[in-house]
Design a protein around this motif. Structure first.
Motif, PDB file in Angstrom:
ATOM      1  N   ARG A  63     -41.896  28.924 -40.680  1.00 21.65           N
ATOM      2  CA  ARG A  63     -43.182  29.266 -41.281  1.00 21.65           C
ATOM      3  C   ARG A  63     -43.620  30.652 -40.830  1.00 21.65           C
ATOM      4  O   ARG A  63     -43.329  31.075 -39.717  1.00 21.65           O
ATOM      5  CB  ARG A  63     -44.243  28.245 -40.867  1.00 21.65           C
ATOM      6  N   LYS A  64     -44.364  31.315 -41.671  1.00 24.77           N
ATOM      7  CA  LYS A  64     -44.918  32.625 -41.326  1.00 24.77           C
ATOM      8  C   LYS A  64     -46.306  32.422 -40.722  1.00 24.77           C
ATOM      9  O   LYS A  64     -47.096  31.627 -41.222  1.00 24.77           O
ATOM     10  CB  LYS A  64     -45.047  33.494 -42.578  1.00 24.77           C
ATOM     11  N   PRO A  65     -46.626  33.107 -39.630  1.00 25.26           N
ATOM     12  CA  PRO A  65     -47.958  32.973 -39.026  1.00 25.26           C
ATOM     13  C   PRO A  65     -49.029  33.551 -39.949  1.00 25.26           C
ATOM     14  O   PRO A  65     -48.757  34.443 -40.753  1.00 25.26           O
ATOM     15  CB  PRO A  65     -47.847  33.775 -37.734  1.00 25.26           C
ATOM     16  N   ASN A  66     -50.242  33.025 -39.827  1.00 26.45           N
ATOM     17  CA  ASN A  66     -51.356  33.555 -40.625  1.00 26.45           C
ATOM     18  C   ASN A  66     -52.326  34.327 -39.729  1.00 26.45           C
ATOM     19  O   ASN A  66     -53.527  34.303 -39.930  1.00 26.45           O
ATOM     20  CB  ASN A  66     -52.067  32.435 -41.384  1.00 26.45           C
ATOM     21  N   GLY A  67     -51.795  34.991 -38.736  1.00 24.38           N
ATOM     22  CA  GLY A  67     -52.587  35.755 -37.786  1.00 24.38           C
ATOM     23  C   GLY A  67     -52.063  35.519 -36.379  1.00 24.38           C
ATOM     24  O   GLY A  67     -51.019  34.873 -36.197  1.00 24.38           O
ATOM     25  N   TYR A  68     -52.817  36.026 -35.397  1.00 26.18           N
ATOM     26  CA  TYR A  68     -52.370  35.911 -34.013  1.00 26.18           C
ATOM     27  C   TYR A  68     -53.551  35.694 -33.077  1.00 26.18           C
ATOM     28  O   TYR A  68     -54.680  36.078 -33.367  1.00 26.18           O
ATOM     29  CB  TYR A  68     -51.610  37.171 -33.582  1.00 26.18           C
ATOM     30  N   PHE A  69     -53.262  35.054 -31.945  1.00 27.78           N
ATOM     31  CA  PHE A  69     -54.202  34.937 -30.840  1.00 27.78           C
ATOM     32  C   PHE A  69     -53.734  35.935 -29.781  1.00 27.78           C
ATOM     33  O   PHE A  69     -52.792  35.643 -29.034  1.00 27.78           O
ATOM     34  CB  PHE A  69     -54.176  33.524 -30.226  1.00 27.78           C
ATOM     35  N   PRO A  70     -54.337  37.104 -29.691  1.00 30.77           N
ATOM     36  CA  PRO A  70     -53.878  38.064 -28.681  1.00 30.77           C
ATOM     37  C   PRO A  70     -54.370  37.705 -27.279  1.00 30.77           C
ATOM     38  O   PRO A  70     -55.507  37.268 -27.109  1.00 30.77           O
ATOM     39  CB  PRO A  70     -54.496  39.389 -29.148  1.00 30.77           C
ATOM     40  N   LEU A  71     -53.506  37.848 -26.307  1.00 28.47           N
ATOM     41  CA  LEU A  71     -53.868  37.739 -24.887  1.00 28.47           C
ATOM     42  C   LEU A  71     -53.443  39.036 -24.230  1.00 28.47           C
ATOM     43  O   LEU A  71     -52.296  39.456 -24.366  1.00 28.47           O
ATOM     44  CB  LEU A  71     -53.150  36.561 -24.222  1.00 28.47           C
ATOM     45  N   ARG A  72     -54.368  39.655 -23.506  1.00 19.04           N
ATOM     46  CA  ARG A  72     -54.073  40.936 -22.886  1.00 19.04           C
ATOM     47  C   ARG A  72     -54.336  40.884 -21.380  1.00 19.04           C
ATOM     48  O   ARG A  72     -55.335  40.315 -20.942  1.00 19.04           O
ATOM     49  CB  ARG A  72     -54.949  42.045 -23.494  1.00 19.04           C
ATOM     50  N   ASP A  73     -53.417  41.480 -20.631  1.00 16.11           N
ATOM     51  CA  ASP A  73     -53.547  41.630 -19.184  1.00 16.11           C
ATOM     52  C   ASP A  73     -53.799  40.290 -18.475  1.00 16.11           C
ATOM     53  O   ASP A  73     -54.647  40.187 -17.595  1.00 16.11           O
ATOM     54  CB  ASP A  73     -54.665  42.634 -18.858  1.00 16.11           C
ATOM     55  N   ALA A  74     -53.048  39.254 -18.875  1.00 13.19           N
ATOM     56  CA  ALA A  74     -53.198  37.920 -18.277  1.00 13.19           C
ATOM     57  C   ALA A  74     -52.692  37.957 -16.836  1.00 13.19           C
ATOM     58  O   ALA A  74     -51.557  38.356 -16.575  1.00 13.19           O
ATOM     59  CB  ALA A  74     -52.428  36.889 -19.090  1.00 13.19           C
ATOM     60  N   ARG A  75     -53.560  37.510 -15.896  1.00 12.59           N
ATOM     61  CA  ARG A  75     -53.228  37.623 -14.476  1.00 12.59           C
ATOM     62  C   ARG A  75     -53.455  36.340 -13.684  1.00 12.59           C
ATOM     63  O   ARG A  75     -53.559  36.384 -12.471  1.00 12.59           O
ATOM     64  CB  ARG A  75     -54.039  38.752 -13.850  1.00 12.59           C
ATOM     65  N   LEU A 123     -48.918  35.212 -13.170  1.00 13.59           N
ATOM     66  CA  LEU A 123     -48.809  36.124 -14.313  1.00 13.59           C
ATOM     67  C   LEU A 123     -49.179  37.530 -13.852  1.00 13.59           C
ATOM     68  O   LEU A 123     -50.196  37.737 -13.208  1.00 13.59           O
ATOM     69  CB  LEU A 123     -49.737  35.674 -15.447  1.00 13.59           C
ATOM     70  N   LYS A 124     -48.350  38.476 -14.211  1.00 14.17           N
ATOM     71  CA  LYS A 124     -48.512  39.842 -13.710  1.00 14.17           C
ATOM     72  C   LYS A 124     -48.959  40.788 -14.821  1.00 14.17           C
ATOM     73  O   LYS A 124     -48.224  41.674 -15.244  1.00 14.17           O
ATOM     74  CB  LYS A 124     -47.200  40.314 -13.103  1.00 14.17           C
ATOM     75  N   GLY A 125     -50.184  40.571 -15.334  1.00 13.36           N
ATOM     76  CA  GLY A 125     -50.731  41.467 -16.354  1.00 13.36           C
ATOM     77  C   GLY A 125     -49.979  41.414 -17.663  1.00 13.36           C
ATOM     78  O   GLY A 125     -49.720  42.456 -18.269  1.00 13.36           O
ATOM     79  N   VAL A 126     -49.621  40.222 -18.132  1.00 10.06           N
ATOM     80  CA  VAL A 126     -48.814  40.101 -19.345  1.00 10.06           C
ATOM     81  C   VAL A 126     -49.665  40.199 -20.605  1.00 10.06           C
ATOM     82  O   VAL A 126     -50.842  39.824 -20.625  1.00 10.06           O
ATOM     83  CB  VAL A 126     -47.983  38.798 -19.368  1.00 10.06           C
ATOM     84  N   ASP A 127     -49.050  40.720 -21.668  1.00  9.30           N
ATOM     85  CA  ASP A 127     -49.638  40.780 -22.997  1.00  9.30           C
ATOM     86  C   ASP A 127     -48.769  39.943 -23.921  1.00  9.30           C
ATOM     87  O   ASP A 127     -47.532  40.045 -23.875  1.00  9.30           O
ATOM     88  CB  ASP A 127     -49.654  42.218 -23.532  1.00  9.30           C
ATOM     89  N   VAL A 128     -49.399  39.120 -24.756  1.00  9.89           N
ATOM     90  CA  VAL A 128     -48.640  38.327 -25.718  1.00  9.89           C
ATOM     91  C   VAL A 128     -49.535  38.041 -26.920  1.00  9.89           C
ATOM     92  O   VAL A 128     -50.758  37.933 -26.792  1.00  9.89           O
ATOM     93  CB  VAL A 128     -48.114  37.002 -25.084  1.00  9.89           C
ATOM     94  N   ASP A 129     -48.921  37.971 -28.102  1.00 11.67           N
ATOM     95  CA  ASP A 129     -49.621  37.601 -29.326  1.00 11.67           C
ATOM     96  C   ASP A 129     -49.067  36.254 -29.768  1.00 11.67           C
ATOM     97  O   ASP A 129     -47.904  36.156 -30.185  1.00 11.67           O
ATOM     98  CB  ASP A 129     -49.396  38.647 -30.421  1.00 11.67           C
ATOM     99  N   ILE A 130     -49.887  35.219 -29.674  1.00  9.26           N
ATOM    100  CA  ILE A 130     -49.451  33.873 -30.038  1.00  9.26           C
ATOM    101  C   ILE A 130     -49.750  33.648 -31.523  1.00  9.26           C
ATOM    102  O   ILE A 130     -50.899  33.775 -31.952  1.00  9.26           O
ATOM    103  CB  ILE A 130     -50.162  32.824 -29.164  1.00  9.26           C
ATOM    104  N   PRO A 131     -48.725  33.350 -32.330  1.00  6.02           N
ATOM    105  CA  PRO A 131     -48.926  33.204 -33.768  1.00  6.02           C
ATOM    106  C   PRO A 131     -49.849  32.033 -34.115  1.00  6.02           C
ATOM    107  O   PRO A 131     -49.824  30.997 -33.457  1.00  6.02           O
ATOM    108  CB  PRO A 131     -47.516  32.941 -34.306  1.00  6.02           C
ATOM    109  N   LYS A 132     -50.651  32.212 -35.165  1.00  2.00           N
ATOM    110  CA  LYS A 132     -51.551  31.161 -35.658  1.00  2.00           C
ATOM    111  C   LYS A 132     -50.882  30.386 -36.784  1.00  2.00           C
ATOM    112  O   LYS A 132     -50.104  30.937 -37.563  1.00  2.00           O
ATOM    113  CB  LYS A 132     -52.839  31.775 -36.221  1.00  2.00           C
ATOM    114  N   GLY A 133     -51.222  29.104 -36.882  1.00  2.00           N
ATOM    115  CA  GLY A 133     -50.794  28.287 -38.015  1.00  2.00           C
ATOM    116  C   GLY A 133     -49.344  27.874 -38.013  1.00  2.00           C
ATOM    117  O   GLY A 133     -48.817  27.459 -39.053  1.00  2.00           O
ATOM    118  N   VAL A 134     -48.662  27.984 -36.867  1.00  2.00           N
ATOM    119  CA  VAL A 134     -47.255  27.588 -36.766  1.00  2.00           C
ATOM    120  C   VAL A 134     -47.047  26.799 -35.481  1.00  2.00           C
ATOM    121  O   VAL A 134     -47.912  26.768 -34.619  1.00  2.00           O
ATOM    122  CB  VAL A 134     -46.302  28.815 -36.800  1.00  2.00           C
TER     123      VAL A 134
END
Length: 197
Positions: free
Chosen positions: A69-81, A85-96
């Motif tokens: 499936r193709k995501p319909n957006g993203y949940f961005p997480l920035r500088d997770a510590r 967690l050592k300042g990670v950035d990740v975009d978690i896809p929505k709707g999948v």
């Protein structure tokens, strides 16, 4: 434990654990009503040559999925510590369906249970924790249906809705609505007896 002469039984899905087993028993062929049969018994090498679903899955004879499936957006997480967690950035896809994986202790739970929920508190968490605070909680109390039922019973009988609650005025005064009484036995486990009232 096995090397000391013990029989070790493990219910497991992890291919690495299955591979080191001395003997494998595969139950199936499917889940629920489609299961309940022994599909294979033998060594790991024999399992790989077998036609059961587990054997097919381990040798990749059977394609699990070929389209995504193709995501319909993203949940961005920035500088997770959180935690490790050592300042990670990740975009978690929505709707999948998203699988967060990695070795034990790598930060999976910190990423989702701490960081994701901190930034997206509206997320609904489904985990292995109990759904109710009371041992008397059940599907009817959890969904809130008992509240409406109590109101109807109370209205029909012209009494307080509390009289129709396990935990309030309607509870048995002797066992407090548990249905049993408990007798402490000092160094032994307590004894539970059906409430006489």
């Amino acid at each position: 434990m096995r090397d000391r002469g013990n029989t070790v039984l493990v219910v497991e899905h992890d291919p690495d654990v299955i591979e080191i087993a001395d003997h494998v028993i595969d139950v199936g062929p499917k889940a629920g009503n489609g299961g309940g049969q022994i599909m294979f018994e033998g060594s790991y090498a024999e399992l790989l040559r077998s036609d059961c679903l587990t054997g097919q899955g381990l040798t990749a004879k059977r394609k699990i999925k070929d389209s995504f499936r193709k995501p319909n957006g993203y949940f961005p997480l920035r500088d997770a510590r959180s935690h490790n967690l050592k300042g990670v950035d990740v975009d978690i896809p929505k709707g999948v369906f998203v699988c967060v994986t990695g070795v034990a202790g790598s930060g999976k739970s910190s990423l989702i249970n701490t960081e994701f929920l901190k930034h997206y508190p509206e997320a609904v968490v489904v985990d292995q924790s109990g759904i109710g605070r009371s041992s008397r909680s059940n599907a009817v109390t959890y969904t809130g249906a008992f509240d409406d039922m109590r109101k109807v019973f109370a209205s029909e009988n012209k009494v307080s809705p509390k009289l129709f609650s396990f935990n309030s005025s309607g509870a048995c005064p002797r066992c407090k609505g548990l249905g049993y009484t408990e007798t402490e036995m000092a160094f032994l486990d307590p004894v539970k007896t059906t409430c006489e009232d």
